[in-house]
Design an enzyme around this catalytic site. Structure first.
Site, short mmCIF file in Angstrom:
data_model
loop_
_atom_site.label_atom_id
_atom_site.label_comp_id
_atom_site.label_asym_id
_atom_site.label_seq_id
_atom_site.Cartn_x
_atom_site.Cartn_y
_atom_site.Cartn_z
N ALA A 1 -9.82 13.34 -47.95
CA ALA A 1 -9.36 12.04 -48.46
C ALA A 1 -10.47 11.22 -49.12
CB ALA A 1 -8.72 11.24 -47.33
N CYS B 1 -2.69 13.91 -41.47
CA CYS B 1 -1.69 13.21 -40.66
C CYS B 1 -0.37 13.96 -40.63
CB CYS B 1 -1.45 11.81 -41.21
SG CYS B 1 -2.96 10.86 -41.36
N TRP C 1 17.57 -14.24 -37.96
CA TRP C 1 16.17 -14.53 -37.65
C TRP C 1 15.50 -13.18 -37.41
CZ3 TRP C 1 13.31 -19.00 -37.77
CH2 TRP C 1 14.00 -20.20 -37.84
#
Lengths: 456, 456
Positions: B12, B46, B438
């Site tokens: 990476a 991952c 909410w």
């Protein structure tokens, strides 16, 4: 000495205010009476399409609290079937009509909370009052429409291609009807979406087997024995057994206006940050008030349930002797039609220009999970940023499951005035079941920043 | 004049840097050579648990780019099977061993990018080198473990109850093995989660039929004919056909340290905002470098792929003649085990205390969608805020489908130093398929603010 709070409107804004006021001041300090002209208090209006489409079996599950619960748990006297007809600021009283009894009486108040909401637009077109034409605002409307579907109509026409129109299109489609959506604009959900993103929604709706007619205005309705039989546009006649109107809503301001309470530039009731109107001791919240848009810096009308609840809570805290302000909105909204999710926040490109910004935009296609992970779905993300500063101005997302709620990241970033450059390095969660390594939002930020930073 | 960039590590950080440097400077200006001791470049580490568990059929789909693609598309010479053994800063050269040929050669550089990553901890316990004990870091490790599962072992023991351990527990469980997870701490995922939230994860793991042993340290392994047969803890012997080590990782800093490059207080390589090390022309990124934590304001080791990619990109932009900085992290991470989603950001309660804050916390239970909408799943949200200021310090979420990615809202809020009071009114998207009216995050903010504002 005890005060009396009168609340006009027993839905999101009004009852949020009543509940918050009660938390601040007990029944011995504050008497609370709420008048609701409909038959229900505090229900999820946003849930009605899902009740109509039978995702939700029982209308009762949409009701958050009944008048009995308000009375028992909160000592709030919520009276349904009571319409407030007039506000007299000098007498400090409202004229209330008991719709069942047909009687009227003046009810005094010390504090008044206006939560009158909004009413769906219902243009005076030939035939609009025919049977089989439904507006969908109240729970009673939803019950009527669902009852109509029990008679197995074949063809539904939805007038209006906005949020409610498309949600109801899904409900009709799920009920097995042939569905035609007629929208006045060149795309659905304008101006909430930009034309390019709206085009994706059109494609999706058509892929679900519905007909989408755009750029056509409804001119009237054909009727047969008092029942609607077709919807007429300038271009054609569309046979219809059921028609649903989804043409947006207008704020209910007449009561306030007649009482001399000031409206704002948007045409809705003007309030300050604490939700006070121009009249002493009179508060307002919800669809009937205008909101401050934090990006355009203008007063806007945005009738969303989340705002009604937050504003109502704010008013109630202040009425209850506390201190709270509502800091405005950035215009976040989301909807689903069948398997397509749509979300937006901030300003679209035309809106940004209109607000005096010079926008640049970037659109990226990605997936909701790591590309190799099962269930990865397409997501298209558009960011709008200010040329020069790189400040994020808005965002729009169209995708499938797991797409829409990603808009919240952009909403919070917008709230704080973040630039797309800063957004690139934001610390968003990654694991293959949740996101590609570079979250779609961050890829879009990279692309937008490249455009912002480029020489024209 | 042309320069030469040597990249140590083809994953990476290294390959993100190489790619970004290439975008800035073409092959005529910058020669790029990357040395990777393993057999693959740029793959999703991952994703390995999902390959092992067969959610991902083919290892190839975890590989983002092969050396051939780097060569063809980007004129980057990526050499797998090549290990860098030494850095000579005076000679501006690295000593490279060709692992197949067994030969060594010095390779000169003008710019050097260190992306050596991290190595899984492998304690020197009796029996640790027995057959059947797997670490899972490289794609080759994953291939070996998946091959082992083809022989239908019956019992798996996972040593370590962190992210990787739990993801591999899911993979083993999905493969039909009896699974025991052994964790040293009193809960899984400590200190990433607070004890109360970790308890929810324990309950979930057990509800999936796995055994979770906590507060037990592995002391060694029983073997039989060179193969592992049991895992020993102070308390018991756990029969095992396959053992997977998930004990966290240590940064690979030896090369840098030997060359005189400075390590930071966390023990990883120290870098500045542009990813420069203490040596002129030497850059570093990824698991081998330390990061600035924006909430604790300390240098930390946090080996996450998202950081490696962002830091690598930052280094590459700078190497390519541009300007970019990496602004630090707030420690956002997410994982899934079976149907349970876990996410966290910022500081937990003990971490907050350790960083000098006085934390208050609030936990709320809610649902991922409107309660009445099909597919609404439980979600528990914990917010940690600073007493006095109300500043958000951290958040943790444990729930089911649709729960984890909500952490991003809190990550962006943390990033900006938002208070929980301000968070209450944030403009998050609502529609019944996506959220209760909410949002759980906002309910948690309300509860946290009540606690912050209260007299002790």
């Amino acid at each position: 000495m005890s005060e009396r709070l009168v609340v006009i409107g027993g839905d999101a804004a009004g009852m949020s205010a009543a509940s918050a006021a009660r938390r601040g001041r007990g029944p011995e300090e504050l008497e609370i009476v709420a008048f609701e002209r409909g038959n229900h208090t505090s229900y999820s209006a946003c849930g009605i399409p899902y009740f109509v489409g039978k995702d939700v079996a029982d209308a009762g599950s949409l009701i958050a609290r009944t008048p009995e619960e308000f009375s028992r748990k909160h000592q709030i006297d919520a009276r349904t079937g009571h319409e407030v007809c007039s506000i007299d600021l000098d007498r400090r009283a409202v004229l209330v009509r008991d719709l069942k009894a047909g009687s009227e009486a003046w009810e005094g108040f010390d504090q008044l909370m206006i939560g009158t909401g909004a009413t769906p637009a219902r243009p005076s077109l030939p035939g609009i009052d025919a049977e089989g034409i439904y507006g969908v605002q109240t729970l009673d409307d939803g019950l009527a429409l669902r009852a109509a579907l029990e008679k197995h109509p074949r063809r539904a026409v939805i007038v209006g291609a906005g949020y409610i129109g498309l949600e109801l299109a899904e409900a009709m489609c799920a009920s097995g009807l042939e569905v035609t959506v007629v929208g006045r604009g060149e795309g659905p959900m304008l101006p909430a979406l930009d034309a390019d993103m709206a085009g994706l929604v059109t494609d999706a709706v058509r892929s679900f087997g519905m007909t989408m007619l755009l750029g056509e205005s409804v001119t009237g309705f054909e009727t047969h024995d008092g029942r609607v039989s077709a919807v007429l546009t300038g271009q054609r006649s569309i046979p219809a057994d059921v028609v649903v109107l989804g043409l947006g809503v207008l704020p209910n301001t007449a009561l306030a206006l007649d009482a001399g309470i000031r409206l704002g530039p948007s045409g809705a009731i003007a309030v300050d940050g604490r939700m006070r109107t121009s009249a002493e001791g009179v508060w307002a919240a919800g669809d009937c008030v205008e909101k401050f848009h934090r990006i355009s810096r203008r007063a806007v009308r945005l009738p969303l349930g989340t705002y009604a609840n937050k504003e109502g809570r704010t008013a109630g805290i202040n009425i209850g002797g506390g201190y709270a302000t509502f800091p405005g909105v950035v215009g976040t909204a989301a909807m689903k039609i069948c398997s397509t999710e749509v979300a937006r926040t901030g300003l679209g490109e035309p809106e940004a220009r209109d607000a005096g910004f010079e926008p640049v935009s970037a659109v990226v296609e990605s997936t909701t999970r790591a590309g190799y992970y099962p269930g990865a779905r397409p997501i298209r993300t558009k960011l709008i940023a200010e040329r020069g500063s790189g400040r994020l101005l808005g965002a729009q997302i169209v995708g499938e499951e797991g797409a829409a709620k990603r808009i919240d990241v952009l909403s919070v970033a917008l709230w704080h005035g973040t630039t797309v450059e800063e957004l690139i390095n934001m610390d968003l969660a990654y694991a293959p079941p949740f996101s590609p390594l570079w979250d779609p939002v961050l890829i879009a930020a990279r692309k937008a920043w490249d455009k912002v930073a480029a020489i024209r």
